[in-house]
Design an enzyme around this catalytic site. Structure first.
Site, short mmCIF file in Angstrom:
data_model
loop_
_atom_site.label_atom_id
_atom_site.label_comp_id
_atom_site.label_asym_id
_atom_site.label_seq_id
_atom_site.Cartn_x
_atom_site.Cartn_y
_atom_site.Cartn_z
N HIS A 6 57.81 79.18 2.14
CA HIS A 6 59.28 78.23 1.99
C HIS A 6 59.08 77.55 0.74
CE1 HIS A 6 62.99 76.60 3.52
NE2 HIS A 6 62.74 75.74 2.66
N HIS A 15 61.51 76.88 -3.42
CA HIS A 15 62.65 76.71 -4.29
C HIS A 15 62.35 76.84 -5.58
CE1 HIS A 15 65.68 75.75 -0.88
NE2 HIS A 15 64.31 75.27 -0.42
N GLN A 69 73.41 77.42 -0.71
CA GLN A 69 73.16 75.83 -0.65
C GLN A 69 74.57 75.16 -0.16
OE1 GLN A 69 70.08 73.66 -2.42
NE2 GLN A 69 71.21 72.49 -0.82
N HIS A 99 67.61 77.91 6.22
CA HIS A 99 67.29 76.41 6.71
C HIS A 99 67.95 76.06 8.01
CE1 HIS A 99 66.08 76.66 2.54
NE2 HIS A 99 65.81 75.39 2.42
N GLU A 112 67.80 71.10 9.61
CA GLU A 112 67.07 70.11 8.84
C GLU A 112 67.96 68.77 8.74
OE1 GLU A 112 66.52 71.01 4.74
OE2 GLU A 112 65.11 69.55 4.40
N ASP A 123 57.96 73.85 -0.25
CA ASP A 123 59.36 73.58 -0.13
C ASP A 123 59.88 73.07 -1.81
OD1 ASP A 123 62.04 73.27 0.50
OD2 ASP A 123 61.72 71.76 1.85
FE FE2 Z 1 64.05 74.45 1.61
#
Ligand code: FE2
Length: 429
Positions: free
Chosen positions: A57, A59, A152, A210, A213, A309
């Protein structure tokens, strides 16, 4: 005649040292004290030889953007989102590509040869998608990169997301992403999961959302994700990332939820460094830890991995992509200090992460691709404790990165001393 012979390797599944023979990029044999010729022979000197680290995971589109356009002053998730919103429109394909390539060099130096990265598809230009597809191809000789189409700004909440997500998949993005807890309502969140899982079923693609969260114990999208996985026959293909709301859920509800997740063969990815810093910000004291229930999830027979992450981006100013730092934080936050639990945390950055990404050619065994890392330590426990040098990083039988062994010489009180942080009584093991 082998291409490569790694002598005196300490492997996690056997007590005695073993030699690893490699031909044509694959492991040919693993035996003690092999008498064999090889084009290249290296001595692991009894050190721990591990399959490469896998970050399931991440970005890549935001990594190493620390300080652009300015530093996150409050350190909060909300200021991070605001900063990313300011930075994103200013970035060119070259900006995305150059930061990602620099980051991949960090990963290789740390022995991380598998990376699943989410890529934001909210901007209609899809510049990050274009850049990261190119990075995936450029880095293929060194590491396996999977891209997740990540809405996102929300899949239903942002009008263009469905079109952009389908375009990104058409361009070659591997995995369907989502962010159900960020949709306008719980109902929209559930609807986004239904639509995204149907896209996955239509195209035969993996899913990684995701999911939940949040500190809100009523954020229960993992229930819908599990049910949709079962309904559409996607068992084993779906990952729930973060699942931090499970930390705050009622225990009785969790006792119903875990079997649902197990039935759907959901993979779970917790992100310990990020969860412990971003969750529970509204709490005073007692203050929740925020990470999902890693121990209970693993005990329910559900595959659980750890991701990094973020590294030096709007949300997180720290990190050097050391997956052993991630395992260490996960172990501490989840209080997983039992012998088997330590191994579960090590697996979370190796075999379990590879399983979530469906990297079928992974592991140190005859017939598998010859990817491995020689660490300057003797065991998984010491790897997590010491985060030692990755002496040699090997990809398809080729040594692609080397780091010198740390010099143990320290001057203490004017005297030279040898300090390697291993007790004298354990040094011969
Ligand atoms: Fe993430």
């Amino acid at each position: 005649m082998f291409d490569l012979l790694v002598k005196n390797a300490k492997l996690s599944d056997r007590n005695e040292l073993a030699d690893i023979a490699v031909s044509a990029g694959r492991i040919s044999a693993i035996e003690p004290a092999m008498e064999a010729e090889a084009a290249n022979t290296i001595n692991a000197d009894g050190n721990f030889v591990t399959p490469p680290f896998i970050d399931s995971h991440f970005h890549l589109d935001s990594a190493l953007s620390y300080g652009q356009p300015r530093i996150n002053q409050s350190g909060t998730l909300l200021e991070g989102i605001q900063l990313w919103g300011e930075l994103k429109p200013t970035q060119t394909v070259e900006d995305f590509r150059n930061r990602a390539l620099e980051f991949c060099r960090w990963s290789i130096a740390r022995g991380t040869l598998g990376l699943r990265t989410h890529v934001d598809i909210s901007d209609d230009r899809l510049l990050a998608v274009e850049a990261l597809l190119d990075v995936r191809k450029t880095m293929k000789p060194y590491m396996d990169i999977q891209l997740v189409a990540f809405p996102q700004d929300g899949f239903l909440r942002a009008g263009q997301s469905r079109t952009n997500l389908l375009r990104a998949l058409d361009m070659g993005v591997d995995v369907v992403g989502g962010i159900p807890h960020f949709e306008r309502t719980m109902a929209d969140g559930a609807e986004s999961i239904r639509q995204l899982c149907e896209i996955s079923a239509d195209r035969g693609l993996l899913v990684d959302m995701h999911c939940d969260e949040s500190d809100d114990p009523m954020s229960r999208h993992i229930e819908t994700l599990s049910a949709e996985t079962t309904r559409l026959g996607l068992e084993g293909m779906v990952t729930g990332s973060h699942l931090t709301s499970m930390h705050s859920m009622d225990n009785y509800y969790v006792s119903k939820l875990l079997p649902l997740m197990a039935e759907a063969q959901i993979h779970v990815v917790a992100n310990p460094l990020i969860n412990i810093t971003l969750q529970a910000r509204h709490d005073t004291y007692p203050k929740r830890r925020g990470m999902t229930r890693v121990k209970e999830i693993a005990e329910a027979g559900i595959n659980v991995a750890f991701g990094h992450d973020c590294v030096m981006d709007p949300w997180y100013s720290f990190g050097s992509h050391d997956m052993l730092e991630v395992a260490s934080m996960g172990l501490h936050v989840a209080q997983m200090t039992g012998t088997r639990q330590i191994q579960t945390c090590y697996d979370a950055i190796t075999t379990s992460a590879a399983s979530a990404m469906q990297l079928g050619d992974y592991g140190i065994a005859p017939g598998k691709q010859a990817d491995m890392v020689i660490l300057d330590c003797k065991s998984p426990t010491d790897a997590i404790r010491l985060r030692p040098a990755r002496l040699k990083v090997i990809r398809k039988g080729n040594i692609i990165a080397t780091t010198p062994k740390a010099d143990p010489t320290v001057m203490i009180g004017g005297q030279s001393a040898q300090v390697d942080f291993v007790p004298a009584g354990m040094r011969s093991v």
